[in-house]
Scaffold this motif. Structure first.
Motif, PDB file in Angstrom:
ATOM      1  N   PRO A   1       6.907  23.234  69.909  1.00 21.13           N
ATOM      2  CA  PRO A   1       6.682  23.449  71.338  1.00 21.13           C
ATOM      3  C   PRO A   1       6.849  24.920  71.684  1.00 21.13           C
ATOM      4  O   PRO A   1       7.610  25.648  71.040  1.00 21.13           O
ATOM      5  N   LYS A   2       6.131  25.350  72.705  1.00 21.39           N
ATOM      6  CA  LYS A   2       6.205  26.758  73.108  1.00 21.39           C
ATOM      7  C   LYS A   2       7.598  27.109  73.621  1.00 21.39           C
ATOM      8  O   LYS A   2       8.166  28.131  73.282  1.00 21.39           O
ATOM      9  N   ARG A   3       8.088  26.212  74.441  1.00 18.10           N
ATOM     10  CA  ARG A   3       9.395  26.506  75.032  1.00 18.10           C
ATOM     11  C   ARG A   3      10.185  25.205  74.971  1.00 18.10           C
ATOM     12  O   ARG A   3       9.685  24.151  75.347  1.00 18.10           O
ATOM     13  N   ILE A   4      11.395  25.286  74.485  1.00 21.44           N
ATOM     14  CA  ILE A   4      12.163  24.060  74.325  1.00 21.44           C
ATOM     15  C   ILE A   4      13.010  23.859  75.566  1.00 21.44           C
ATOM     16  O   ILE A   4      13.868  24.680  75.896  1.00 21.44           O
ATOM     17  N   LYS A   5      12.733  22.783  76.224  1.00 23.29           N
ATOM     18  CA  LYS A   5      13.505  22.453  77.420  1.00 23.29           C
ATOM     19  C   LYS A   5      13.841  20.976  77.320  1.00 23.29           C
ATOM     20  O   LYS A   5      12.966  20.123  77.438  1.00 23.29           O
ATOM     21  N   LEU A   6      15.091  20.685  77.062  1.00 24.98           N
ATOM     22  CA  LEU A   6      15.468  19.302  76.826  1.00 24.98           C
ATOM     23  C   LEU A   6      15.606  18.555  78.142  1.00 24.98           C
ATOM     24  O   LEU A   6      16.048  19.142  79.127  1.00 24.98           O
ATOM     25  N   PRO A   7      15.246  17.260  78.149  1.00 26.71           N
ATOM     26  CA  PRO A   7      15.572  16.452  79.322  1.00 26.71           C
ATOM     27  C   PRO A   7      17.082  16.261  79.397  1.00 26.71           C
ATOM     28  O   PRO A   7      17.789  16.454  78.418  1.00 26.71           O
ATOM     29  N   LYS A   8      17.535  15.881  80.551  1.00 25.72           N
ATOM     30  CA  LYS A   8      18.969  15.654  80.704  1.00 25.72           C
ATOM     31  C   LYS A   8      19.410  14.519  79.787  1.00 25.72           C
ATOM     32  O   LYS A   8      18.697  13.529  79.625  1.00 25.72           O
ATOM     33  N   GLY A   9      20.567  14.671  79.217  1.00 26.21           N
ATOM     34  CA  GLY A   9      21.034  13.599  78.359  1.00 26.21           C
ATOM     35  C   GLY A   9      21.850  14.147  77.215  1.00 26.21           C
ATOM     36  O   GLY A   9      22.244  15.323  77.192  1.00 26.21           O
ATOM     37  N   GLU A  10      22.150  13.293  76.281  1.00 26.96           N
ATOM     38  CA  GLU A  10      22.951  13.720  75.142  1.00 26.96           C
ATOM     39  C   GLU A  10      22.371  13.107  73.884  1.00 26.96           C
ATOM     40  O   GLU A  10      21.685  12.079  73.933  1.00 26.96           O
ATOM     41  N   VAL A  11      22.666  13.748  72.777  1.00 21.01           N
ATOM     42  CA  VAL A  11      22.138  13.261  71.511  1.00 21.01           C
ATOM     43  C   VAL A  11      23.141  13.591  70.413  1.00 21.01           C
ATOM     44  O   VAL A  11      23.832  14.611  70.469  1.00 21.01           O
ATOM     45  N   TYR A  12      23.244  12.691  69.454  1.00 23.32           N
ATOM     46  CA  TYR A  12      24.051  12.980  68.272  1.00 23.32           C
ATOM     47  C   TYR A  12      23.212  12.669  67.054  1.00 23.32           C
ATOM     48  O   TYR A  12      22.587  11.604  66.979  1.00 23.32           O
ATOM     49  N   MET A  13      23.133  13.582  66.155  1.00 28.42           N
ATOM     50  CA  MET A  13      22.334  13.346  64.965  1.00 28.42           C
ATOM     51  C   MET A  13      23.120  13.844  63.762  1.00 28.42           C
ATOM     52  O   MET A  13      23.732  14.901  63.803  1.00 28.42           O
ATOM     53  N   ARG A  14      23.117  13.055  62.709  1.00 22.57           N
ATOM     54  CA  ARG A  14      23.849  13.498  61.523  1.00 22.57           C
ATOM     55  C   ARG A  14      22.987  13.299  60.292  1.00 22.57           C
ATOM     56  O   ARG A  14      22.146  12.401  60.245  1.00 22.57           O
ATOM     57  N   THR A  15      23.197  14.153  59.350  1.00 26.43           N
ATOM     58  CA  THR A  15      22.493  14.044  58.076  1.00 26.43           C
ATOM     59  C   THR A  15      23.497  14.251  56.946  1.00 26.43           C
ATOM     60  O   THR A  15      24.653  14.585  57.170  1.00 26.43           O
ATOM     61  N   GLU A  16      22.995  14.062  55.761  1.00 22.47           N
ATOM     62  CA  GLU A  16      23.865  14.220  54.591  1.00 22.47           C
ATOM     63  C   GLU A  16      23.789  15.670  54.123  1.00 22.47           C
ATOM     64  O   GLU A  16      22.838  16.082  53.480  1.00 22.47           O
ATOM     65  N   ASN A  17      24.802  16.416  54.477  1.00 23.33           N
ATOM     66  CA  ASN A  17      24.947  17.779  54.002  1.00 23.33           C
ATOM     67  C   ASN A  17      25.442  17.699  52.559  1.00 23.33           C
ATOM     68  O   ASN A  17      25.968  16.669  52.164  1.00 23.33           O
ATOM     69  N   PRO A  18      25.273  18.748  51.760  1.00 20.53           N
ATOM     70  CA  PRO A  18      25.862  18.677  50.423  1.00 20.53           C
ATOM     71  C   PRO A  18      27.356  18.374  50.443  1.00 20.53           C
ATOM     72  O   PRO A  18      27.902  17.802  49.517  1.00 20.53           O
ATOM     73  N   LYS A  19      28.022  18.771  51.501  1.00 19.65           N
ATOM     74  CA  LYS A  19      29.469  18.583  51.544  1.00 19.65           C
ATOM     75  C   LYS A  19      29.849  17.284  52.231  1.00 19.65           C
ATOM     76  O   LYS A  19      31.008  16.915  52.216  1.00 19.65           O
ATOM     77  N   GLY A  20      28.890  16.613  52.848  1.00 16.85           N
ATOM     78  CA  GLY A  20      29.202  15.361  53.518  1.00 16.85           C
ATOM     79  C   GLY A  20      28.385  15.193  54.779  1.00 16.85           C
ATOM     80  O   GLY A  20      27.337  15.802  54.925  1.00 16.85           O
ATOM     81  N   ASP A  21      28.879  14.370  55.694  1.00 18.17           N
ATOM     82  CA  ASP A  21      28.138  14.148  56.927  1.00 18.17           C
ATOM     83  C   ASP A  21      28.263  15.371  57.815  1.00 18.17           C
ATOM     84  O   ASP A  21      29.366  15.763  58.171  1.00 18.17           O
ATOM     85  N   LEU A  22      27.118  15.889  58.218  1.00 19.57           N
ATOM     86  CA  LEU A  22      27.134  16.970  59.195  1.00 19.57           C
ATOM     87  C   LEU A  22      26.436  16.470  60.432  1.00 19.57           C
ATOM     88  O   LEU A  22      25.295  16.020  60.361  1.00 19.57           O
ATOM     89  N   GLY A  23      27.120  16.515  61.556  1.00 17.88           N
ATOM     90  CA  GLY A  23      26.527  15.986  62.771  1.00 17.88           C
ATOM     91  C   GLY A  23      26.539  17.006  63.888  1.00 17.88           C
ATOM     92  O   GLY A  23      27.403  17.874  63.935  1.00 17.88           O
TER      93      GLY A  23
END
Lengths: 183, 383, 350, 166
Positions: free
Chosen positions: B306-328
């Protein structure tokens, strides 16, 4: 008892295995690069020292906005049509903005490349040049503007004069128009 | 971590056998500027109190002053050993908020660079763990190989350590011609060196004596302390977000989750934590090979940015598997282009908290190994 | 004392020749230490597929000299709360201990600084002076790491002296002499007569050869521990004790520790060479045998052992304190006793 | 004055000076480390007396063994970090008593050394003493030798037992 001797034996043999491996590396080709004499060729997109191409820059301030560490300062002033010195961009189009100030503080730069992607005219670019360390931190403040401060003042003055003239003209022209309309 | 106990005169006179040693922040084996206040009885560790904050840079607060695009370079600097993996959950969180469907090719590029970076991270982890045990040579063998991985990532992104390669909805640049061959060469070299290191270091009798049966982390304690990554898997818990909560295209690959099996020593000791990393490198190699084969040839990696990132109101949590463990990453958006609140769940920080629990009763030299086996990066611990 | 010094044969025994005899090994130690440091740098580099120092002189061969010059110029820091006198004295005591051992090392059939009858015993006794120096330095630094390093060092030295002594004692049983020059001369006539292969003797010595080889290895391992080399470098164990007993030292005093370490490495290698590897004898009988060739062979063999120590250092991880004690007391000591008894039996039967 | 005499004076001075330090030093560690030089001086004197075996035994046992033991003892029993380990300040009465006793002893010793007729054997070129010592140890004094070994063994076992108790 058997375990005891097995331990000693494994300690002995694994040490010998290790020594065999290390000795096999003695005659392998070394990977050292004798740095100042020989250098790695960096890929063309490597992000090192920033270079500004003044003929492309139109002082739009996008890079300064994109910079997360605020190391870029841009100031510009519109080119006055009356200016005896007119400039063209790299593509032959006439310059609309004089860049009166373009400074990058490399002591702050974090080499993220965001300015490069933000630039609409590809004026600012990371180069592969990386040997520019200085003993004095002030020397890392790079000034890219081609105009001297006096010249910049001159350009500003010219623009102000032009604007004043414009205004005057506008006033007179509107007066003239009103006059015409009356007639 | 417990409250911080200060050494006072009364205390030391009562118990003169014990000695308080200050390990760090300028100690060769604290992997950065960590300070451990260690109480030893002779050579036996009786108490460990980690003191953090020497590398604190107010990352989370700072993010509130930056727009979403500008945050990515700062995320690189959290766990600077595996910057690619750091950027991913953040970018994914924003994509989830913005409801962007990332092109197929981008997903594969992300998988490949993340796995390459995982290998590089584990190489450093295993190498420095060996160095903590006193073996210096494996360290340089791994660094020699890591150079090839770094070069690939450099050609892709333009930087060697702090890549800033991920963009919301795409990548900063497309892959270069010859990328596949480079990756396959790296995979080959990684396997070769790992076989060598297995002989030189991991199965060395002295190394086994040093690291096996040391710093035993039972699965219960590991789960209670919310450990993740190789630290948890070394305790025999096969928890890996890539398989348990498959994100991106991970569900298309065939790979195993290596866990500590206790071939040597017991499950959950330093040796098993370390061997998990070595096996994970092999699994990453497999994923890279499969991803290279499946990757679509064409596709614009910048199409969905996207040209300009403008998030809608709200919250988000996302985690992935980092080499060291869960990174969120937990992001609260107030509808502008800057986050209202930004919180990172730093893996190293969580894993480090288990140190006092598992290092009591072992020798002082073991403490260094336990710290090394947990594989922390102080940039992420302090943030 | 035997007259086995060519200097005394040439010029008689007066103050000047004595001084010359004293200073010859010193000269040797200095030159040798520089070469050994270079060897350490270069071999470690080659093992790790690096080049090592390349800037000082062709292929960086002047690097040790440059380092000594660098250390000379460095600020000589004495910690504020340290025991100044002992702190400053310790490096010299350690070097004295290492250097004093050179007094009895037979470099050639025509040169040994002091051919005393209790040479082997002397080498062992003088080693304890170095140990005292380490404790002194570790305690006087007033640093917990130094102190722990010193304590570890001394317990390690005491533990590993015993298996080493058993190995040496076995050779003493075989030769019934503690004079290193005599032990050397007994092993003339090719490598088959070296004590690693049971010493001179007929075919009846065949069954004792495994034990002598075992003792050679035991002595070598114990000598690694006595010189604080990997895998027994726990007194200076870098990853836990920063630098062990010499954490606080800088400049030339640190260089003294360095020199002492390398001198000690040579001493243990020289003892191993003398008692097991035939000393200054040529491995091929009369081929290249003689007083001057003796020096060549002796230094060659000793330096080979030093290289072996360096090679091991860059291969193996480090032991832990209790494991080190385990290896010393429960592995090396019983095995050395077994070998000792076997060799004593052999000596009795002959 | 030949080299041997010079050496004698050097070693004698070494022994005496550092013996003095051992006695008068207030810092126990300094006293212990001074013992190193005292023992070394004594060993040098033994060498001058052609008792090379004895000299080296002196270094081996006193420096390598007893001195290490003393230092370990000092380190283990008292707090060594922080303040210096000092031998306790002695009171006036103690000093007086000790002074009188040592003065009396000194007078006695000087008197004895002056009045005794020291037997002087002709200086013989003593060869190696090792063989002779070895022979006597294993023939004439075998019982004492073995008894001493037993004593040491018992001491080692006892020490190991005490150390293991914890």
């Amino acid at each position: 008892m058997f375990e005891y001797f097995k331990n000693i034996w494994s300690g002995f043999t694994t040490a010998l295995h290790g020594m065999a491996i290390t000795s096999s590396h003695i005659f392998a080709k070394s990977v050292t690069i004798q740095y100042p004499d020989e250098k790695l060729t960096l890929p063309s997109n490597a992000r090192n020292r920033l270079q500004l191409e003044m003929s492309r820059c139109n002082a739009c301030n996008s890079c300064a906005v994109a910079c997360p560490v605020n190391c870029i300062t841009v100031e510009g002033t519109r080119v006055s049509p009356d200016d005896p010195q007119q400039d063209v961009h790299w593509d032959g189009k006439p310059r609309k903005m004089w860049v009166t100030r373009y400074e990058i503080d490399f002591a702050k730069c974090c080499f993220c490349g965001l300015c490069q992607s933000a630039c609409p005219t590809d004026a600012i670019k990371h180069t592969v040049e990386y040997e520019y360390s200085e003993y004095d931190r002030n020397k890392l403040l790079y000034k890219f503007q081609t105009l001297s401060p006096a010249e910049a003042e001159e350009k500003k003055r010219l623009l102000a004069e032009f604007r004043a003239k414009e205004k005057e003209k506008e006033c007179s022209s509107t007066a003239g128009k009103a006059h015409e309309a009356k007639e | 971590m417990g409250e911080i106990k200060r050494m006072d005169l009364e205390y030391s006179q009562l118990d003169s056998d014990r000695m308080r040693i200050n390990v760090g922040p300028q100690h060769p084996s604290t992997h950065g500027v960590l300070r451990l206040e260690v109480e030893v009885d002779g050579e036996i560790v009786t108490e460990v109190v980690p003191h953090l904050g020497y590398l604190h840079r107010s990352f989370e607060k700072h993010c509130e002053k930056l727009n979403y695009q500008q945050i990515i370079p700062f995320i690189d600097r959290m766990d600077y050993i595996s910057a690619m993996n750091n950027e991913w959950p953040y970018v994914m969180a924003l994509e989830k908020m913005l409801d962007i469907k990332v092109p197929e090719k981008v997903e594969y590029i992300r998988v490949i660079v993340a796995e390459l970076n995982r290998i590089a991270n584990h190489q450093i982890a295993v190498a420095t763990f060996g160095m903590d045990a006193g073996a210096f040579t494996p360290f340089l063998y791994y660094f020699r190989d890591r150079e090839a991985i770094i070069s690939i990532l450099e050609r892709l992104s333009g930087a060697r350590l702090l890549y800033n390669y991920f963009r919301v909805g795409g990548m900063a640049a497309d892959i270069y011609p010859g990328f596949k061959d480079d990756c396959l060469n790296v995979v080959k070299q990684v396997r070769k060196t790992n076989a060598e290191i297995m002989k030189l270091l991991i199965h060395n009798s002295i190394f086994i004596k040093r690291s096996a049966n040391v710093g035993i982390l039972t699965p219960e304690v590991a789960i209670n302390y919310a450990c993740s990554g190789p630290v948890l898997r070394g305790s025999g818990v096969a928890h890996d977000l890539r398989r348990d909560e498959p994100y991106s295209v991970y569900d298309r690959f065939d790979f195993e989750i290596p866990v500590g099996k206790g071939d040597v020593g017991v499950v959950g000791d330093c040796w098993n934590r370390n061997i998990v990393r070595v096996h994970e490198m092999e699994q990453s190699c497999r994923i890279i090979e499969q991803a290279l084969a499946q990757m679509p040839e064409t596709g614009d990696v910048k199409a969905m940015i996207p040209k300009r990132i403008k998030l809608p109101k709200g919250e988000v949590y996302m985690r992935t598997e980092n080499p060291k463990g869960d990174l969120g990453f937990y992001i609260v958006s107030n509808g502008t282009d800057k986050p209202e609140r930004m919180k990172a769940r730093g893996t190293s920080f969580v894993n480090l908290s288990v140190i006092p629990e598992i290092s009591k009763g072992y020798m002082f030299a073991d403490l260094i190994l336990i710290l090394g086996s947990i594989d922390i990066v102080l940039g992420e611990v302090d943030r | 004392m035997e007259s086995t010094n060519f200097l005394w044969d040439l010029f008689g025994r007066n103050v000047w020749t004595v001084l010359a005899v004293i200073s010859l090994p010193l000269l040797f130690v200095l030159v040798y230490a520089l070469i050994a440091i270079l060897a350490e740098l270069k071999i470690s580099a080659w093992i790790q597929e690096r080049l090592g120092p390349m800037r000082t002189g062709p292929w960086g061969i002047l690097q040790p000299v440059a380092e000594v010059i660098k250390l000379l110029q460095k600020e000589d820091i004495t910690p504020d709360q340290s025991s100044k006198l002992l702190y400053n004295l310790a490096p010299f005591i350690i070097f004295t201990g290492a250097y004093a051992a050179f007094a009895v090392i037979p470099f050639s059939s025509a040169f040994v600084p002091a051919g005393i009858d209790v040479g082997l015993f002397y080498v062992f006794a003088i080693g304890s002076i170095s140990a005292m120096g380490i404790v002194m330095g570790g305690w006087a630094s007033n640093n917990k790491y130094s102190l722990m390093g010193a304590m570890r060092s001394i317990s390690q030295l005491i533990s590993y002296e015993i298996p080493a002594a058993m190995a040496i004692l076995s050779v003493v049983v075989l030769t019934s002499s503690m004079n290193m020059q005599e032990i050397s001369s007994m092993q003339s006539g090719g490598f088959w007569n070296w004590f690693i292969f049971g010493g001179p003797g007929g075919w009846s010595k065949l069954w004792v050869i495994p034990f002598t080889i075992g003792l050679t290895i035991i002595y070598f391992i114990a000598s690694l521990a006595e010189t604080n080399r990997v895998p027994f470098d726990i007194p200076e164990g870098e990853s836990e004790l920063v630098a062990g007993f010499h954490t606080e030292y800088s400049g030339m005093k640190f260089a003294m520790f360095f020199f002492a370490e390398y001198a000690n490495m040579f001493v243990v290698s020289a003892i191993l060479t003398t008692i097991f590897l035939g000393g200054w004898n040529s491995p091929f009988g009369d081929f290249l045998q003689g007083p001057w060739w003796g020096v060549f062979w002796f230094i060659l063999k000793s330096f080979f052992i030093v290289l072996l120590q360096i090679w091991i250092r860059w291969t193996l991880p480090r032991f832990r304190v209790d494991q080190l004690m385990h290896v010393g007391w429960k592995v090396l000591l019983p095995l050395s006793f077994v070998c000792f008894v076997a060799i004593s039996l052999f000596a009795m039967l002959n | 004055m030949d080299l041997i005499t010079l050496a004698f004076y050097f070693f004698a001075a070494l022994t005496l000076v550092f013996g003095g330090v051992v006695v008068f030093s207030k810092n126990i560690m300094h006293a212990a480390f001074s013992l190193l030089f005292t023992f070394f001086g004594v060993a040098g004197l033994y060498v001058l007396l052609q008792a090379d075996f004895l000299a080296i035994t002196q270094i081996m046992i006193y420096i390598g063994g007893i001195l290490v033991l003393i230092i370990f003892g000092v380190m283990l029993t008292t707090r060594i970090t922080g303040v210096d380990v000092k031998s306790g300040a002695s009171g006036r009465i103690q000093i007086t008593v000790a002074g009188i006793v040592s003065a009396a002893l000194a007078v006695l010793l000087i008197y004895v050394s002056l009045t005794t007729v020291w037997p002087q054997s002709p200086v013989a070129e003593a060869g190696s003493t090792v063989t002779a010592i070895g022979n006597t140890m294993l023939t004439k004094y075998i019982l004492a030798f073995e008894a001493a070994s037993m004593l040491l063994l018992i001491a080692i076992v006892g020490a190991a037992f005490i150390a293991r108790k914890k």
